[in-house]
Design a protein around this motif. Sequence first.
Motif, PDB file in Angstrom:
ATOM      1  N   UNK A 161     -28.720  48.954 -22.703  1.00 35.00           N
ATOM      2  CA  UNK A 161     -27.423  48.895 -21.974  1.00 35.00           C
ATOM      3  C   UNK A 161     -26.491  48.572 -23.256  1.00 35.00           C
ATOM      4  N   UNK A 162     -25.167  49.493 -23.356  1.00 36.57           N
ATOM      5  CA  UNK A 162     -24.296  49.398 -24.253  1.00 36.57           C
ATOM      6  C   UNK A 162     -22.774  49.420 -23.694  1.00 36.57           C
ATOM      7  N   UNK A 163     -22.059  48.722 -24.405  1.00 32.14           N
ATOM      8  CA  UNK A 163     -20.733  48.586 -23.929  1.00 32.14           C
ATOM      9  C   UNK A 163     -20.010  49.337 -24.937  1.00 32.14           C
ATOM     10  N   UNK A 164     -18.783  50.010 -24.500  1.00 30.60           N
ATOM     11  CA  UNK A 164     -17.838  50.654 -25.237  1.00 30.60           C
ATOM     12  C   UNK A 164     -16.492  50.563 -24.931  1.00 30.60           C
ATOM     13  N   UNK A 165     -15.603  50.820 -25.985  1.00 27.74           N
ATOM     14  CA  UNK A 165     -14.209  50.680 -25.363  1.00 27.74           C
ATOM     15  C   UNK A 165     -13.324  52.014 -25.902  1.00 27.74           C
ATOM     16  N   UNK A 166     -12.372  52.299 -25.021  1.00 27.11           N
ATOM     17  CA  UNK A 166     -11.487  53.470 -25.240  1.00 27.11           C
ATOM     18  C   UNK A 166     -10.132  53.296 -24.930  1.00 27.11           C
ATOM     19  N   UNK A 191     -19.824  50.662 -19.611  1.00 26.41           N
ATOM     20  CA  UNK A 191     -21.246  50.277 -19.545  1.00 26.41           C
ATOM     21  C   UNK A 191     -21.981  51.502 -19.774  1.00 26.41           C
ATOM     22  N   UNK A 192     -22.996  51.986 -20.777  1.00 28.52           N
ATOM     23  CA  UNK A 192     -23.708  53.161 -20.346  1.00 28.52           C
ATOM     24  C   UNK A 192     -25.203  52.748 -20.744  1.00 28.52           C
ATOM     25  N   UNK A 193     -25.893  53.040 -19.749  1.00 30.03           N
ATOM     26  CA  UNK A 193     -27.501  52.701 -19.631  1.00 30.03           C
ATOM     27  C   UNK A 193     -28.004  53.917 -20.409  1.00 30.03           C
ATOM     28  N   UNK A 194     -28.957  53.637 -21.248  1.00 30.06           N
ATOM     29  CA  UNK A 194     -29.575  54.627 -21.743  1.00 30.06           C
ATOM     30  C   UNK A 194     -31.195  54.398 -21.438  1.00 30.06           C
ATOM     31  N   UNK A 195     -31.702  55.602 -20.905  1.00 31.55           N
ATOM     32  CA  UNK A 195     -33.198  55.355 -20.603  1.00 31.55           C
ATOM     33  C   UNK A 195     -33.868  56.799 -20.995  1.00 31.55           C
ATOM     34  N   UNK A 196     -35.040  56.531 -21.658  1.00 30.53           N
ATOM     35  CA  UNK A 196     -35.557  57.616 -22.201  1.00 30.53           C
ATOM     36  C   UNK A 196     -34.699  58.491 -23.260  1.00 30.53           C
ATOM     37  N   UNK A 214     -19.714  53.636 -26.961  1.00 33.80           N
ATOM     38  CA  UNK A 214     -20.646  52.852 -26.461  1.00 33.80           C
ATOM     39  C   UNK A 214     -22.167  53.923 -27.228  1.00 33.80           C
ATOM     40  N   UNK A 215     -21.965  54.926 -27.243  1.00 35.05           N
ATOM     41  CA  UNK A 215     -23.152  55.804 -27.635  1.00 35.05           C
ATOM     42  C   UNK A 215     -23.203  55.879 -29.178  1.00 35.05           C
ATOM     43  N   UNK A 216     -22.243  55.586 -29.926  1.00 33.52           N
ATOM     44  CA  UNK A 216     -22.346  55.277 -31.421  1.00 33.52           C
ATOM     45  C   UNK A 216     -23.127  54.058 -31.522  1.00 33.52           C
ATOM     46  N   UNK A 217     -22.958  52.991 -30.627  1.00 34.15           N
ATOM     47  CA  UNK A 217     -23.827  51.808 -30.775  1.00 34.15           C
ATOM     48  C   UNK A 217     -25.047  52.009 -30.432  1.00 34.15           C
ATOM     49  N   UNK A 218     -25.699  52.918 -29.515  1.00 35.03           N
ATOM     50  CA  UNK A 218     -26.856  53.129 -29.104  1.00 35.03           C
ATOM     51  C   UNK A 218     -27.711  53.984 -30.283  1.00 35.03           C
ATOM     52  N   UNK A 219     -26.896  54.713 -31.081  1.00 33.28           N
ATOM     53  CA  UNK A 219     -27.558  55.335 -32.154  1.00 33.28           C
ATOM     54  C   UNK A 219     -27.813  54.641 -33.392  1.00 33.28           C
ATOM     55  N   UNK A 220     -27.474  53.411 -33.515  1.00 27.50           N
ATOM     56  CA  UNK A 220     -27.951  52.516 -34.636  1.00 27.50           C
ATOM     57  C   UNK A 220     -29.209  52.090 -34.604  1.00 27.50           C
TER      58      UNK A 220
END
Lengths: 226, 374
Positions: free
Chosen positions: B291-296, B306-311, B368-374
Amino acid sequence: VAVVEKELPGASAGTAGRAPLSVQMIGDIKRGIIDENPALRLVLGMCPTLAVTTSFINGLGLGLATMAVLICSNIIISLIGPYVPSKVRIPSYIVIIASFVTVVDMMMAAYTPDLHRVLGIFVPLITVNCIILGRAEAFASKNSVLRALADGVGMGLGFTFVMATMGIIRGLLGMGMLIDWQVLPDSIPPLLFFILPPGAFLVLGYLIGLANHISASAEARRGRPQ
Amino acid sequence: VEGGGVVIKDIARLMLVLTTICVVAAASVAATEAMTTPLILDRKANEQIAAVKQVLPEAERFENEQHKDVTVYRGFVGDNLVGSAFIVAPQGYNGPIRMAVGVDLDGKIVDVTVIQQDETPGLGTRLSEARFINQFKGKSGADTLRAGADIQAIAGATISSNAFARGVKTALDSHKAVVAGDTGPGPVEVGQVPDGVYRGQADGFAGPVVVDVKMEGGRIAAVTIVEQNETPAVSAPAREKIPALIVEKQSAEVDAVAGATLTSKAIMAAVQNALAGTAPGAAPAALNDGVYQGQGEGFAGPITVEVTITGGKMAAVKILQHSETPAISAPAREQIPALIVETQSTQVDAVAGATYTSEGIAAAVEDALAKAKQ
């Protein structure tokens, strides 16, 4: 019978009934602009008044186009009035008005293409503008050519004046433009609301209110309270 | 019987009067038409030529042709092609927006101008402003040209902006279809395409040519023509040789087979199209579950999501915090998160009336996705 009919509009035009023709004509013009302003007092032709007055040039353009059609149709209808049987008078008037509108439409497309493009469907729709048929029926068909001409000029000016005024107000408030110049700096966002349809209703409502107020105070000054 | 005569006389008189009026009216309308039609046609043609000259200032001479709904003007200096202009008319808010798009030999946009539009004054009419149009200069078929992604829509005129961008896209597509071949977009970096089978199509001599391109270990392993309608005997050499040549050279740009140039080019273009959508960047990079948070930045301040990434996929997007105008931003706040999850992309069309909020949400999700890619 003809004599009685001739006197009717004279009576409605107030004291001008027995005055010389020039005085009657001036009265006709004034009546169209002020006392019986088609947009503010008769509240006719509302559709274009609300729809195209988003800028000064649009309002003025359609106002003048309407005036051209109104003057031409008033003259022709006044001339042929006595010869048209009353049973076919409405179709006759509509054919005449529609022809003038088509001519004006094509002329505008050829000579003022930018304006023609902006006004779009509202030029053909002048045909069904009730001001024109209304004046044909109520005035032009029963009066002399010169008075019908004066009536067309007066009503046309009155309508054009309101169209242009609305265009100026809406353009200024909605786009920060005074006629054709940007008067508000970019940093002050204009009130887009006034360019959109609701803004048209609001501006027209205030103008009608203002016209009513002015005429009421004029009546009061003359000592004839309404 | 007595009355009958009077009635018939009356009717005859009505008919006579009305007919006379109609004949005179029709004659005057016809006369005006005869007088104004040449003028009107002249003006329309001049308007179009003026717009074409504006978007392709280099060219001295033009040749035009019709390609589907698009009028194509090729611009020449002497005998050399210097670019082409396209007249397109995407559907805007109040009707078609007729515009001219100038494209240079590299497939890049030189300039765009609006010839005619009926959009809302003060909103849609701002399409003609340099600040909006300049965004498109230098863009090519490789750009997405989407509001919120690489194009900033005019606030309050999302529909007009999208229509404008669609028109430019149509022009670039026509450029590819009509003028390309000799000036097509640069080759795809074959080595970076992930393994798999990709399908692409392009217009050939007699209809679409569809190909399957098999990628293995960063190489083109096979090119198969799945569908085509080309003249059998004439196109046969191209259909046999070009796919093999593409595999051999590992490039979608090879020499055309003489006598079947159009088919050859169609096969190359189809391979190009099959691989074009697969370039890195278009394919989402792997996302780590969590689960990642992002701001715009929205209309009235930051928007936190808040973006939830599953699979490896976006499963949910939730707006945690915002200070947008409640009523105006509501449609965007409801639709955009769902749309992002549905399309698995942040490049979604903004909700009309709430462009800033839409773009703010998309930006926050990207963050948020940028954080999920790290």
